[in-house]
Design an enzyme around this catalytic site. Structure first.
Site, PDB file in Angstrom:
ATOM      1  N   THR A   1     -12.622 -37.778 -11.037  1.00  0.00           N
ATOM      2  CA  THR A   1     -12.494 -36.440 -11.618  1.00  0.00           C
ATOM      3  C   THR A   1     -13.748 -35.581 -11.466  1.00  0.00           C
ATOM      4  O   THR A   1     -13.674 -34.432 -11.041  1.00  0.00           O
ATOM      5  CB  THR A   1     -12.128 -36.561 -13.117  1.00  0.00           C
ATOM      6  OG1 THR A   1     -10.889 -37.267 -13.227  1.00  0.00           O
ATOM      7  CG2 THR A   1     -11.983 -35.198 -13.763  1.00  0.00           C
TER       8      THR A   1
ATOM      9  N   ARG B   1     -13.186 -34.454  -3.535  1.00  0.00           N
ATOM     10  CA  ARG B   1     -14.172 -34.073  -4.557  1.00  0.00           C
ATOM     11  C   ARG B   1     -15.545 -34.638  -4.221  1.00  0.00           C
ATOM     12  O   ARG B   1     -16.570 -33.989  -4.461  1.00  0.00           O
ATOM     13  CB  ARG B   1     -13.703 -34.570  -5.926  1.00  0.00           C
ATOM     14  CG  ARG B   1     -12.511 -33.778  -6.486  1.00  0.00           C
ATOM     15  CD  ARG B   1     -11.866 -34.510  -7.621  1.00  0.00           C
ATOM     16  NE  ARG B   1     -10.912 -33.706  -8.383  1.00  0.00           N
ATOM     17  CZ  ARG B   1     -10.101 -34.213  -9.298  1.00  0.00           C
ATOM     18  NH1 ARG B   1     -10.114 -35.515  -9.572  1.00  0.00           N
ATOM     19  NH2 ARG B   1      -9.254 -33.438  -9.952  1.00  0.00           N
TER      20      ARG B   1
ATOM     21  N   TYR C   1      -1.482 -28.584 -18.099  1.00  0.00           N
ATOM     22  CA  TYR C   1      -2.558 -29.323 -18.771  1.00  0.00           C
ATOM     23  C   TYR C   1      -2.211 -29.697 -20.210  1.00  0.00           C
ATOM     24  O   TYR C   1      -3.110 -29.941 -21.011  1.00  0.00           O
ATOM     25  CB  TYR C   1      -3.839 -28.488 -18.728  1.00  0.00           C
ATOM     26  CG  TYR C   1      -4.463 -28.434 -17.346  1.00  0.00           C
ATOM     27  CD1 TYR C   1      -4.795 -29.612 -16.653  1.00  0.00           C
ATOM     28  CD2 TYR C   1      -4.750 -27.225 -16.725  1.00  0.00           C
ATOM     29  CE1 TYR C   1      -5.371 -29.562 -15.394  1.00  0.00           C
ATOM     30  CE2 TYR C   1      -5.328 -27.175 -15.459  1.00  0.00           C
ATOM     31  CZ  TYR C   1      -5.636 -28.355 -14.808  1.00  0.00           C
ATOM     32  OH  TYR C   1      -6.215 -28.324 -13.557  1.00  0.00           O
TER      33      TYR C   1
ATOM     34  N   LYS D   1      -7.622 -25.440  -6.688  1.00  0.00           N
ATOM     35  CA  LYS D   1      -8.125 -24.684  -7.839  1.00  0.00           C
ATOM     36  C   LYS D   1      -8.905 -23.440  -7.393  1.00  0.00           C
ATOM     37  O   LYS D   1      -9.253 -23.313  -6.217  1.00  0.00           O
ATOM     38  CB  LYS D   1      -9.010 -25.606  -8.685  1.00  0.00           C
ATOM     39  CG  LYS D   1      -8.252 -26.784  -9.303  1.00  0.00           C
ATOM     40  CD  LYS D   1      -9.167 -27.557 -10.255  1.00  0.00           C
ATOM     41  CE  LYS D   1      -8.424 -28.689 -10.927  1.00  0.00           C
ATOM     42  NZ  LYS D   1      -9.266 -29.368 -11.952  1.00  0.00           N
TER      43      LYS D   1
ATOM     44  N   ASN E   1     -13.706 -28.760  -9.620  1.00  0.00           N
ATOM     45  CA  ASN E   1     -13.592 -29.960  -8.780  1.00  0.00           C
ATOM     46  C   ASN E   1     -12.492 -29.828  -7.730  1.00  0.00           C
ATOM     47  O   ASN E   1     -11.853 -30.800  -7.365  1.00  0.00           O
ATOM     48  CB  ASN E   1     -13.426 -31.212  -9.660  1.00  0.00           C
ATOM     49  CG  ASN E   1     -12.215 -31.114 -10.569  1.00  0.00           C
ATOM     50  OD1 ASN E   1     -11.501 -30.127 -10.548  1.00  0.00           O
ATOM     51  ND2 ASN E   1     -11.978 -32.139 -11.363  1.00  0.00           N
TER      52      ASN E   1
ATOM     53  N   ARG F   1      -4.203 -39.270  -5.071  1.00  0.00           N
ATOM     54  CA  ARG F   1      -5.266 -39.489  -6.069  1.00  0.00           C
ATOM     55  C   ARG F   1      -6.486 -40.139  -5.412  1.00  0.00           C
ATOM     56  O   ARG F   1      -7.626 -39.799  -5.721  1.00  0.00           O
ATOM     57  CB  ARG F   1      -4.760 -40.374  -7.224  1.00  0.00           C
ATOM     58  CG  ARG F   1      -3.760 -39.719  -8.159  1.00  0.00           C
ATOM     59  CD  ARG F   1      -4.302 -38.545  -8.933  1.00  0.00           C
ATOM     60  NE  ARG F   1      -5.429 -38.854  -9.773  1.00  0.00           N
ATOM     61  CZ  ARG F   1      -5.887 -38.054 -10.755  1.00  0.00           C
ATOM     62  NH1 ARG F   1      -5.270 -36.891 -11.018  1.00  0.00           N
ATOM     63  NH2 ARG F   1      -6.930 -38.384 -11.457  1.00  0.00           N
TER      64      ARG F   1
ATOM     65  N   PHE G   1     -12.685 -29.562 -24.033  1.00  0.00           N
ATOM     66  CA  PHE G   1     -12.752 -28.719 -22.835  1.00  0.00           C
ATOM     67  C   PHE G   1     -11.450 -27.959 -22.559  1.00  0.00           C
ATOM     68  O   PHE G   1     -11.356 -27.229 -21.571  1.00  0.00           O
ATOM     69  CB  PHE G   1     -13.158 -29.554 -21.612  1.00  0.00           C
ATOM     70  CG  PHE G   1     -12.196 -30.675 -21.269  1.00  0.00           C
ATOM     71  CD1 PHE G   1     -11.081 -30.450 -20.472  1.00  0.00           C
ATOM     72  CD2 PHE G   1     -12.410 -31.972 -21.733  1.00  0.00           C
ATOM     73  CE1 PHE G   1     -10.201 -31.467 -20.156  1.00  0.00           C
ATOM     74  CE2 PHE G   1     -11.527 -33.003 -21.421  1.00  0.00           C
ATOM     75  CZ  PHE G   1     -10.418 -32.749 -20.632  1.00  0.00           C
TER      76      PHE G   1
ATOM     77  N   GLU H   1       5.462 -31.487 -12.952  1.00  0.00           N
ATOM     78  CA  GLU H   1       4.509 -30.472 -12.479  1.00  0.00           C
ATOM     79  C   GLU H   1       5.119 -29.644 -11.347  1.00  0.00           C
ATOM     80  O   GLU H   1       4.922 -28.423 -11.283  1.00  0.00           O
ATOM     81  CB  GLU H   1       3.189 -31.137 -12.062  1.00  0.00           C
ATOM     82  CG  GLU H   1       2.450 -31.705 -13.280  1.00  0.00           C
ATOM     83  CD  GLU H   1       1.179 -32.485 -12.949  1.00  0.00           C
ATOM     84  OE1 GLU H   1       0.819 -32.596 -11.750  1.00  0.00           O
ATOM     85  OE2 GLU H   1       0.545 -32.988 -13.895  1.00  0.00           O
TER      86      GLU H   1
HETATM   87  P1  IDP Z   1      -7.996 -35.215 -13.069  1.00  0.00           P
HETATM   88  O1  IDP Z   1      -8.026 -33.764 -12.605  1.00  0.00           O
HETATM   89  O2  IDP Z   1      -8.839 -36.100 -12.189  1.00  0.00           O
HETATM   90  O3  IDP Z   1      -6.595 -35.742 -13.250  1.00  0.00           O
HETATM   91  P2  IDP Z   1      -8.135 -35.066 -15.973  1.00  0.00           P
HETATM   92  O4  IDP Z   1      -8.804 -36.066 -16.848  1.00  0.00           O
HETATM   93  O5  IDP Z   1      -6.640 -35.033 -15.963  1.00  0.00           O
HETATM   94  O6  IDP Z   1      -8.711 -35.260 -14.487  1.00  0.00           O
HETATM   95  O7  IDP Z   1      -8.689 -33.641 -16.392  1.00  0.00           O
HETATM   96  C1  IDP Z   1      -8.063 -32.459 -15.918  1.00  0.00           C
HETATM   97  C2  IDP Z   1      -9.131 -31.477 -15.523  1.00  0.00           C
HETATM   98  O8  IDP Z   1      -9.854 -31.078 -16.671  1.00  0.00           O
HETATM   99  C3  IDP Z   1     -10.196 -32.038 -14.577  1.00  0.00           C
HETATM  100  O9  IDP Z   1      -9.805 -31.987 -13.221  1.00  0.00           O
HETATM  101  C4  IDP Z   1     -11.377 -31.127 -14.848  1.00  0.00           C
HETATM  102  O10 IDP Z   1     -11.215 -29.911 -14.141  1.00  0.00           O
HETATM  103  C5  IDP Z   1     -11.221 -30.855 -16.341  1.00  0.00           C
HETATM  104  N1  IDP Z   1     -12.031 -31.759 -17.160  1.00  0.00           N
HETATM  105  C6  IDP Z   1     -11.740 -33.024 -17.492  1.00  0.00           C
HETATM  106  N2  IDP Z   1     -12.698 -33.561 -18.284  1.00  0.00           N
HETATM  107  C7  IDP Z   1     -13.612 -32.580 -18.449  1.00  0.00           C
HETATM  108  C8  IDP Z   1     -14.866 -32.522 -19.162  1.00  0.00           C
HETATM  109  O11 IDP Z   1     -15.328 -33.468 -19.795  1.00  0.00           O
HETATM  110  N3  IDP Z   1     -15.536 -31.329 -19.074  1.00  0.00           N
HETATM  111  C9  IDP Z   1     -15.056 -30.255 -18.374  1.00  0.00           C
HETATM  112  N4  IDP Z   1     -13.899 -30.283 -17.699  1.00  0.00           N
HETATM  113  C10 IDP Z   1     -13.185 -31.429 -17.734  1.00  0.00           C
HETATM  114 MG    MG Z   2      -5.109 -35.353 -14.614  1.00  0.00          MG
END
Ligand code: IDP
Ligand code: MG
Length: 154
Positions: free
Chosen positions: A91, A102, A49, A9, A112, A85, A57, A126
């Site tokens: 996350t 992370r 996404y 990222k 992250n 993963r 968000f 993807e």
């Molecule tokens: P992941 O990246 O671990 O798969 P996901 O739940 O798929 O997590 O969320 C995608 C991305 O969205 C996360 O990596 C993070 O950058 C962002 N994200 C997820 N939840 C939140 C939140 O509550 N606040 C801000 N950003 C979030």
């Molecule tokens: Mg995800």
């Protein structure tokens, strides 16, 4: 062998952690078969996404993902999706386990460091957002006999 999509990222690039992240995946034994440095088009971020559309968000996530350069990568290996993963960790940076990417480099929710596919079906999709089939390199690495047991290489 499974393939998985990993995106470094904008915070990863800004913080000069490209080599660190790629090195960790390489050292695990995963095989890098595709890599591109690029700036995400809005449509690519929306595809990546799409499952988060409607969440509070979501708009912020798209803005961030398109805010600066990213590195799109594809990795191949035994149980690659689940393995990556685990290597990236939970996350939110402040919750991610020490030793994970992370956990070692992030504190934030959104900043992250990495995205990684969460299932083989998602990984196929993807990868297709960023790479054509003929852009993935299928050379067999020379260390497979050391990394895997014979039957795992099938
Ligand atoms: P992941 O990246 O671990 O798969 P996901 O739940 O798929 O997590 O969320 C995608 C991305 O969205 C996360 O990596 C993070 O950058 C962002 N994200 C997820 N939840 C939140 C939140 O509550 N606040 C801000 N950003 C979030
Ligand atoms: Mg995800």
């Amino acid at each position: 062998m499974e393939k998985t999509f990993v995106m470094l990222k904008p915070d990863c690039i800004s913080r000069r952690l490209i080599g660190e992240v790629i090195s960790r995946l390489e050292k695990k034994g995963l095989n890098l078969i595709g890599i591109k440095l690029l700036k995400l088009e809005k449509i690519q971020a929306e595809r990546l996404y799409e499952i988060h559309r409607g969440k509070q968000f979501y708009a912020h996530l798209l803005d961030y993902a398109t805010s600066g350069p990213i590195v799109a990568t594809v990795w191949e290996g035994f149980h690659a999706v689940g393995t990556v993963r685990k290597l990236i960790g939970a996350t939110f940076g402040y919750e991610a386990e020490p030793g994970s990417i992370r956990g070692d480099f992030a504190l934030s929710r959104g900043h992250n460091i990495v995205h990684a596919s969460d299932s083989p079906e998602r990984s196929t999709y993807e990868i297709s957002i960023f790479f054509r089939n003929n852009e993935l390199i299928q050379n067999l690495p020379i260390d497979l006999d050391a990394i895997y047991e014979q039957e795992e290489r099938a």
